[in-house]
Design a protein around this motif. Structure first.
Motif, PDB file in Angstrom:
ATOM      1  N   ASN B 183       0.804  -1.219   0.000  1.00  0.00           N
ATOM      2  CA  ASN B 183       0.000   0.000   0.000  1.00  0.00           C
ATOM      3  C   ASN B 183       0.839   1.272   0.000  1.00  0.00           C
ATOM      4  OD1 ASN B 183      -2.780   0.960   0.003  1.00  0.00           O
ATOM      5  ND2 ASN B 183      -2.257   1.886   1.964  1.00  0.00           N
ATOM      6  N   HIS B 186       3.647   1.360  -3.740  1.00  0.00           N
ATOM      7  CA  HIS B 186       2.784   0.754  -4.753  1.00  0.00           C
ATOM      8  C   HIS B 186       3.204   1.078  -6.180  1.00  0.00           C
ATOM      9  CE1 HIS B 186       0.959   4.675  -3.439  1.00  0.00           C
ATOM     10  NE2 HIS B 186       1.243   4.892  -4.698  1.00  0.00           N
ATOM     11  N   SER B 206      -5.673  -1.501  -1.619  1.00  0.00           N
ATOM     12  CA  SER B 206      -4.692  -0.504  -2.063  1.00  0.00           C
ATOM     13  C   SER B 206      -5.234   0.187  -3.328  1.00  0.00           C
ATOM     14  CB  SER B 206      -3.348  -1.166  -2.362  1.00  0.00           C
ATOM     15  OG  SER B 206      -3.432  -1.930  -3.547  1.00  0.00           O
ATOM     16  N   THR B 207      -5.007   1.432  -3.535  1.00  0.00           N
ATOM     17  CA  THR B 207      -4.201   2.312  -2.707  1.00  0.00           C
ATOM     18  C   THR B 207      -5.111   2.890  -1.620  1.00  0.00           C
ATOM     19  OG1 THR B 207      -2.975   2.869  -4.727  1.00  0.00           O
ATOM     20  CG2 THR B 207      -2.593   4.245  -2.797  1.00  0.00           C
TER      21      THR B 207
END
Lengths: 208, 438
Positions: B183, B186, B206-207
């Motif tokens: 996260n 990335h 994520s994100t």
């Protein structure tokens, strides 16, 4: 939201209000230039600032040996002496971590061996793990840029990959510069005359 | 010719003194033998040669200094004065960014192939003073964002960082949640495979970013800790008629700083240990009330925890992660949603194990073949709402990915992989990607 949450929020806000403005505007310096020099060469009696100048051929050799680099700031060199004997050299460099500069010191003795790297300043929250002593100790005793491969010789730090990679590449560059200045075939290892001397004195690293 | 410069005058004096000294010596040596005279002449010649060398070096140095004075200052020249000037001229704004471009082709049905500018991100950081900095990222997903297009424009990060002391920072604003390994890191150059892994998209969304305040600290022994108070998810956003909740339970109810309901807040704690070079261990817990005081929602608490490990012996890069999510008191909400295709799960989880081998190629290229096995279940159980009404738990989806990352320059990666899905082999596909980060 229940009352417990309110209590926690209030406490958090109070802590934030109390802590944030209390901090002075200047960032923390973990090690001063003097302290880094003494830490790298405790026996030295003096550290003589030694300007760095490379000709085109040397610069190309450095680029080839050092490999890809992140952005660098100021680079400074001191010769560590005990009486008239040269004990080694201290480089202080700045390299981009993730987005901002890391200031670090590299010591190389006259036999061409690295001392553990020292972090003088780290300026962003992300990647602060690079100050880990065991990670920095990986550089100790390395005797060639070829022994500074990121990932295999010098391990990645999970969560601080860019910082650890960029410092490793930076140390490789410093080692290559040292080789150009002091370890080229035929050049005396312990004399600063091996380098072309700059006229103007260098300035200590400063923050902007 | 000897000039009038002080240095050259000194050299001239030295030459004269050397000559006179030698002359005097030879006068005294009138009675000396021819051999002695020759020996002294040789010594004199050697002395003159030393002085000539020194003069030549001085001339070269003067010429080089003059050339540098005439040339523009260049930080890359690596001369000390130039570096000092570069430090003074350093700009406060730093620009950065990353991008992902990809092509995916189902192996059974090429009509489903797509090519996409998956992400195009520009970021800027600005240092207000030595302790205060802004970090921001603006992202466009899928190339075009309009009412008729599938793309999105997002403020992915916008937070202020304040250094409290040398090892502790405060964060204020819209920042990334420190959950999992991907996260916070990335960028496409930071993970294996064309697409982000399923666990850290379907389970850890994520994100993942939230608005709030956080503290982050590191120790020299290799511990990083994080604690924060932020906005959280909004369970009232659950769309029981859409498959979004099956694809990513938390991704379908995230708020991303967009007029986020903030009556109920969430918190997180995370700890990571990297004290042994090559080893990374970490865990985090994110949780809070996600009912946000909305009608029909009461005391729905989310808890998402994960643990991860990464080990890099030699050229190997081994990692594993487990993540588990739980939402409480979903029965009463689901009772109202009965008849819709997608109810709210009580539990969901995923894990993966991955191995890569990073081979060094000429020209500083690296080739990293990798294999990853993932198991993801976005609805491993539902709260009981009555026989015949309680949905059946989903079967876990296993995904095996094999491929390679080829780094052709720092920050540039070409990727190729093959993904195999156990639950729906019709989804098996080949992915090709180009990623960059600067």
């Amino acid at each position: 939201m229940n009352t417990t949450d309110h209590g926690f929020l209030t406490q958090a806000a109070l802590v934030a209000v109390a802590v944030l403005p209390a901090a002075p505007a200047a960032a923390t310096t973990y090690l001063s230039t003097d302290a880094a020099q003494r830490s790298l060469f405790p026996q030295a009696q003096s550290f003589e600032e030694t300007p760095i100048a490379l000709d085109d051929a040397q610069r190309q050799a450095v680029a080839r040996i050092a490999g890809p680099q992140a952005g660098h700031g100021a680079l400074h060199l001191w010769t560590a002496r005990n009486d008239r004997n040269v004990l080694g050299y201290v480089f202080i460099d700045e390299v981009i971590g993730r987005q901002d500069f890391i200031t670090y010191a590299v010591g190389i003795d006259t036999n061409g061996k690295l001392r553990p790297v020292e972090i003088l300043e780290y300026r962003e929250s992300h990647g602060g793990e690079i100050r880990n002593k065991r990670w920095l100790a990986q550089f100790d005793g390395r005797a060639s840029p070829k022994e500074l491969r990121f990932g295999t010789d010098i391990k990645n730090i999970a969560g601080a990959t860019l910082s650890s990679e960029h410092v490793t590449a930076g140390v490789r560059r410093i080692f290559a510069i040292w080789q150009s200045l002091f370890a080229t075939p035929g050049a005396p290892r312990t004399e600063v005359r091996g380098a072309m001397i700059e006229a103007a004195p260098a300035k200590a690293p400063t923050r902007t | 010719m000897i000039s009038f410069s002080p240095r050259r005058a000194r050299i001239a004096r030295c030459l004269a003194i050397a000559a006179l000294t030698s002359l005097g010596a030879s006068t005294q040596a009138a009675a000396a033998t021819q051999e002695e005279i020759e020996s002294r002449l040789q010594a004199l010649a050697a002395q003159v040669q030393v002085l000539r060398d020194e003069l030549a070096a001085l001339k070269a140095q003067n010429a080089a200094t003059a050339a540098r004075a005439a040339a523009p200052v260049n930080a890359a020249s690596m001369t000390a004065p130039a570096a000092a000037v570069a430090a003074e001229e350093r700009k406060s704004v730093d620009w950065f960014g990353y991008g992902e471009l990809n092509y995916q082709r189902p192996t059974d049905d090429s009509s489903g192939s797509t090519a996409d500018v998956g992400r195009f991100v520009l970021g800027a950081s600005y240092r207000f003073d030595d302790r205060t900095r802004l970090v921001s990222e603006l992202e466009i997903e899928h190339a075009i964002a309009s009412s008729e297009d599938a793309g999105e424009i997002e403020v992915e990060q916008a937070w202020l960082e304040r250094e409290i002391n040398g090892s502790t920072f405060a964060k204020l604003g819209l920042f990334l949640i420190p959950s999992g390994m991907l996260n916070e890191s990335h960028e496409p150059t930071r993970y294996y495979g064309v697409f982000r892994n399923f666990v850290e998209t379907a389970i850890i969304p994520s994100t993942w970013r939230e608005l709030g305040v956080a503290l982050q600290g590191t120790t020299t022994s290799g511990v990083r800790w994080d604690v924060g108070l932020t906005t959280g998810n909004d369970l009232s956003k659950w769309d029981a008629g859409s498959t979004e909740g099956i694809e990513s339970p938390l991704g379908s109810i995230h708020q991303e700083g967009q007029l986020a309901r903030a009556g109920d807040l969430s918190g997180f704690v995370a700890a990571n240990y990297t004290g042994i070079p090559g080893l990374g261990l970490g865990a985090s817990l994110v949780g809070g009330d996600i009912s946000q005081g909305q009608p029909g929602f009461d005391n729905n608490k989310l808890a998402l925890w994960e643990a991860h490990a990464r080990w890099t012996p030699g050229a190997w890069d081994l990692s594993a992660l487990y993540a588990h999510g739980h939402i409480s008191n979903t029965a009463s909400v689901n009772l109202r949603l009965v008849g819709n295709p997608v109810l709210i799960p009580e539990n969901f989880y995923g894990w993966y194990a991955q191995a890569a081998y990073v081979a060094e190629l000429p020209n500083a290229w690296t080739l990293a073949p990798f294999a990853r096995f993932e198991r993801v279940n976005t609805a491993s159980s539902y709260a009981f709402i009555g026989a015949g009404l309680t949905p059946s738990a989903l079967d876990a989806q296993d995904v095996t990915t094999v491929g390679f990352n080829l780094n052709i320059a720092p920050g540039v990666v070409v990727k190729l992989d093959y993904q195999s899905f156990n639950r729906n082999s019709g989804s098996d596909r080949i992915d090709v990607g180009l990623g960059y980060a600067f």
